[in-house]
Design a protein around this motif. Structure first.
Motif, short mmCIF file in Angstrom:
data_model
loop_
_atom_site.label_atom_id
_atom_site.label_comp_id
_atom_site.label_asym_id
_atom_site.label_seq_id
_atom_site.Cartn_x
_atom_site.Cartn_y
_atom_site.Cartn_z
N SER A 9 0.88 -1.20 -0.02
CA SER A 9 0.11 0.00 0.04
C SER A 9 0.87 1.23 -0.04
O SER A 9 2.01 1.12 0.41
N THR A 10 0.20 2.46 -0.44
CA THR A 10 1.08 3.70 -0.52
C THR A 10 0.46 4.48 0.54
O THR A 10 -0.74 4.57 0.61
N VAL A 11 1.19 5.11 1.13
CA VAL A 11 0.91 6.14 2.18
C VAL A 11 1.37 7.58 1.90
O VAL A 11 2.90 7.54 1.61
N VAL A 12 0.70 8.63 1.88
CA VAL A 12 1.19 9.80 1.81
C VAL A 12 1.27 10.65 3.22
O VAL A 12 0.26 10.51 3.74
N VAL A 13 2.64 10.80 3.63
CA VAL A 13 2.67 11.19 4.75
C VAL A 13 3.00 12.80 4.79
O VAL A 13 3.91 13.32 4.16
N ALA A 14 2.16 13.63 5.50
CA ALA A 14 2.02 15.15 5.56
C ALA A 14 2.68 15.41 6.71
O ALA A 14 2.14 15.11 7.82
N LEU A 15 3.98 15.73 6.63
CA LEU A 15 4.64 16.39 7.73
C LEU A 15 4.62 17.84 8.13
O LEU A 15 5.27 18.37 7.44
N GLY A 16 3.99 18.38 9.29
CA GLY A 16 3.87 19.57 9.47
C GLY A 16 5.20 20.47 9.72
O GLY A 16 6.22 19.87 10.24
N GLY A 17 5.24 21.75 9.16
CA GLY A 17 6.36 22.62 9.50
C GLY A 17 6.79 22.69 10.79
O GLY A 17 7.91 22.82 11.48
N ASN A 18 5.61 22.62 11.78
CA ASN A 18 5.95 22.91 13.21
C ASN A 18 6.29 21.84 13.95
O ASN A 18 6.76 21.65 15.04
N ALA A 19 6.01 20.53 13.26
CA ALA A 19 6.55 19.29 13.86
C ALA A 19 8.14 19.35 13.68
O ALA A 19 8.83 18.89 14.27
N LEU A 20 8.58 20.03 12.43
CA LEU A 20 10.19 19.87 12.32
C LEU A 20 10.76 21.12 12.81
O LEU A 20 12.01 21.12 13.00
N LEU A 21 9.92 22.07 13.22
CA LEU A 21 10.48 23.40 14.04
C LEU A 21 9.41 23.65 14.88
O LEU A 21 8.41 24.33 14.66
N ARG A 22 9.45 23.17 16.35
CA ARG A 22 8.34 23.61 17.19
C ARG A 22 8.07 25.02 17.51
O ARG A 22 9.10 25.70 17.69
N ARG A 23 6.88 25.12 18.07
CA ARG A 23 6.37 26.51 18.23
C ARG A 23 7.29 26.83 19.14
O ARG A 23 7.20 26.52 20.26
N GLY A 24 7.84 28.17 19.01
CA GLY A 24 8.48 28.97 20.05
C GLY A 24 9.94 28.52 20.04
O GLY A 24 10.91 29.28 20.70
N ASP A 25 10.42 27.44 19.37
CA ASP A 25 11.74 27.15 19.24
C ASP A 25 12.58 28.19 18.56
O ASP A 25 12.15 28.74 17.63
N GLU A 26 13.85 28.44 18.72
CA GLU A 26 14.84 29.18 18.15
C GLU A 26 14.82 28.44 16.68
O GLU A 26 15.27 27.37 16.46
N PRO A 27 14.63 29.27 15.51
CA PRO A 27 14.53 28.57 14.28
C PRO A 27 16.16 28.41 13.46
O PRO A 27 16.37 28.66 12.57
N SER A 28 16.94 27.48 14.56
CA SER A 28 18.22 27.48 13.97
C SER A 28 18.23 25.93 13.25
O SER A 28 17.38 25.22 13.39
N PHE A 29 19.60 25.85 12.61
CA PHE A 29 19.72 24.56 11.89
C PHE A 29 19.71 23.31 12.89
O PHE A 29 19.29 22.38 12.67
N ALA A 30 20.34 23.67 14.03
CA ALA A 30 20.66 22.62 14.87
C ALA A 30 19.12 22.01 15.44
O ALA A 30 18.92 20.78 15.35
N ASN A 31 18.23 23.12 15.64
CA ASN A 31 16.85 22.50 16.10
C ASN A 31 16.34 21.97 15.14
O ASN A 31 15.61 20.79 15.46
N GLN A 32 16.09 22.40 13.93
CA GLN A 32 15.76 21.51 12.71
C GLN A 32 16.09 20.21 12.61
O GLN A 32 15.31 19.29 12.62
N LEU A 33 17.34 20.19 12.73
CA LEU A 33 18.04 18.90 12.36
C LEU A 33 17.59 17.78 13.49
O LEU A 33 17.39 16.68 13.25
N ASP A 34 17.76 18.31 14.87
CA ASP A 34 17.15 17.40 15.72
C ASP A 34 15.68 16.81 15.45
O ASP A 34 15.42 15.74 15.72
N ASN A 35 14.58 17.59 15.18
CA ASN A 35 13.66 17.29 14.68
C ASN A 35 13.23 16.51 13.61
O ASN A 35 12.39 15.49 13.47
N ILE A 36 14.08 16.83 12.61
CA ILE A 36 14.15 15.95 11.45
C ILE A 36 14.84 14.36 11.70
O ILE A 36 14.01 13.70 10.99
N LYS A 37 15.58 14.29 12.64
CA LYS A 37 15.92 13.29 12.92
C LYS A 37 14.92 12.37 13.64
O LYS A 37 14.64 11.07 13.31
#
Length: 313
Positions: A9-37
């Protein structure tokens, strides 16, 4: 072996921008990388059982690019469709690399994806899509006046809103289908895709950011996917969110879900997307990133399906 693979089966996964950079977090590369992991870990597990297409959001990221864009005032700011393409490349690269690290035996491809919209879409005069960081009211109003931005309340904060035209057609759908047929994990329609409209010479960019949940639904329908999984920073769809009487909706029909109202800038588009896909005949799920497999198994999160309508009847 190949015959078995094509039956997955095929599943389309919609991943929120706020799931990759949580609300209120500093928008740094390190924070985004942690969430992307974290996202890559969850999606790698899904990819063991399904063919996967990932559609990610870009609200915080494209807003940050727009702010950086303003810092160099010797040239006119780049339009939002170009910034959206930049965010597709940036987030797509990070996701692809972390997924490949998790499952090196799988090929992962990020595809810059153009999506056709109407040049006179109503959202152009009534923007609703939140982008960029959050501000307190005083700072938000000052930025709105300085940059001619539209600002709206986002919970207890204020954020910039931009036009969010409805997606009509995924121009690069054939390329996505080809990659899926080759059993690749595909990252497509990032940030909702790059909004373009028809013109005399073919297509041209449109100033706006397409909602990634609506783009993911359109993609799931055009691909004939069986499931749509919308992952966000909320564990489910709630009634009376944030109040003492809040209640999670677990297994619901499209008709039931349409009875309720959800905010246009946050849960509203996710619910609209889930209803649309369920009415099309698929199963739609909304839940938390770290519970993705459990959401698909319907042991948590919200599942929207015509099956539940039959149960209610």
């Amino acid at each position: 072996m190949n015959a078995n693979k094509t039956k997955r089966s095929t599943v389309v996964v919609a991943l929120g921008g706020n799931a990759l950079l949580r609300r209120g977090d500093e928008p740094s590369f390190a924070n985004q990388l942690d969430n992307i992991k974290l996202a890559a870990r969850a999606i790698a597990e899904i990819a063991k059982e399904y063919r996967v297409v990932i559609v990610h959001g870009n609200g915080p990221q494209v807003g940050l690019l727009a702010l950086q864009n303003l810092a160099y005032d010797k040239v006119s700011p780049y339009p939002l469709d170009v910034l959206g393409a930049e965010s597709e490349g940036m987030i797509g690269y990070m996701l692809a690399q972390e997924l490949q690290n998790r499952i090196p035996e799988k090929d992962v491809t990020t595809l810059l994806t153009r999506i056709e919209v109407d040049s006179d879409d109503p959202s152009i005069s009534d923007p609703t899509k939140f982008v960029g960081p959050v501000y307190d009211e005083e700072e938000g109003r000052a930025l709105a006046e300085k940059n001619a931005w539209t600002m709206k309340r986002d919970g207890e904060y204020w954020r910039r809103v931009v036009p969010s035209p409805l997606p009509k057609n995924i121009i690069d759908k054939t390329s996505i289908e080809t990659l899926l047929a080759a059993e690749q994990i595909v990252i497509a329609c990032g940030g909702g895709g790059i909004p373009v409209c028809k013109c005399e010479s073919g297509f041209k960019g449109v100033e706006g950011v397409i909602d990634k949940d609506l783009a993911a639904t359109l993609l799931a329908k055009q691909l004939g996917a069986e499931k749509l999984l919308i992952l966000t920073d909320a564990p489910a769809v709630f009634l009376n969110w944030g109040k003492q009487n809040q209640r999670a909706l677990r297994n619901v029909s499209p008709d039931e879900l349409k009875q309720y109202h959800f905010p246009a800038g946050s849960m509203g588009p996710k619910v609209d997307a889930a209803v649309d896909f369920a009415e099309f005949g698929g199963k739609a799920y909304i839940g938390a990133l770290d519970q993705s497999l459990d959401v698909l198994a319907e042991s948590c999160g919200t599942c929207v399906s015509l099956e539940h309508q039959l149960e209610e009847a």
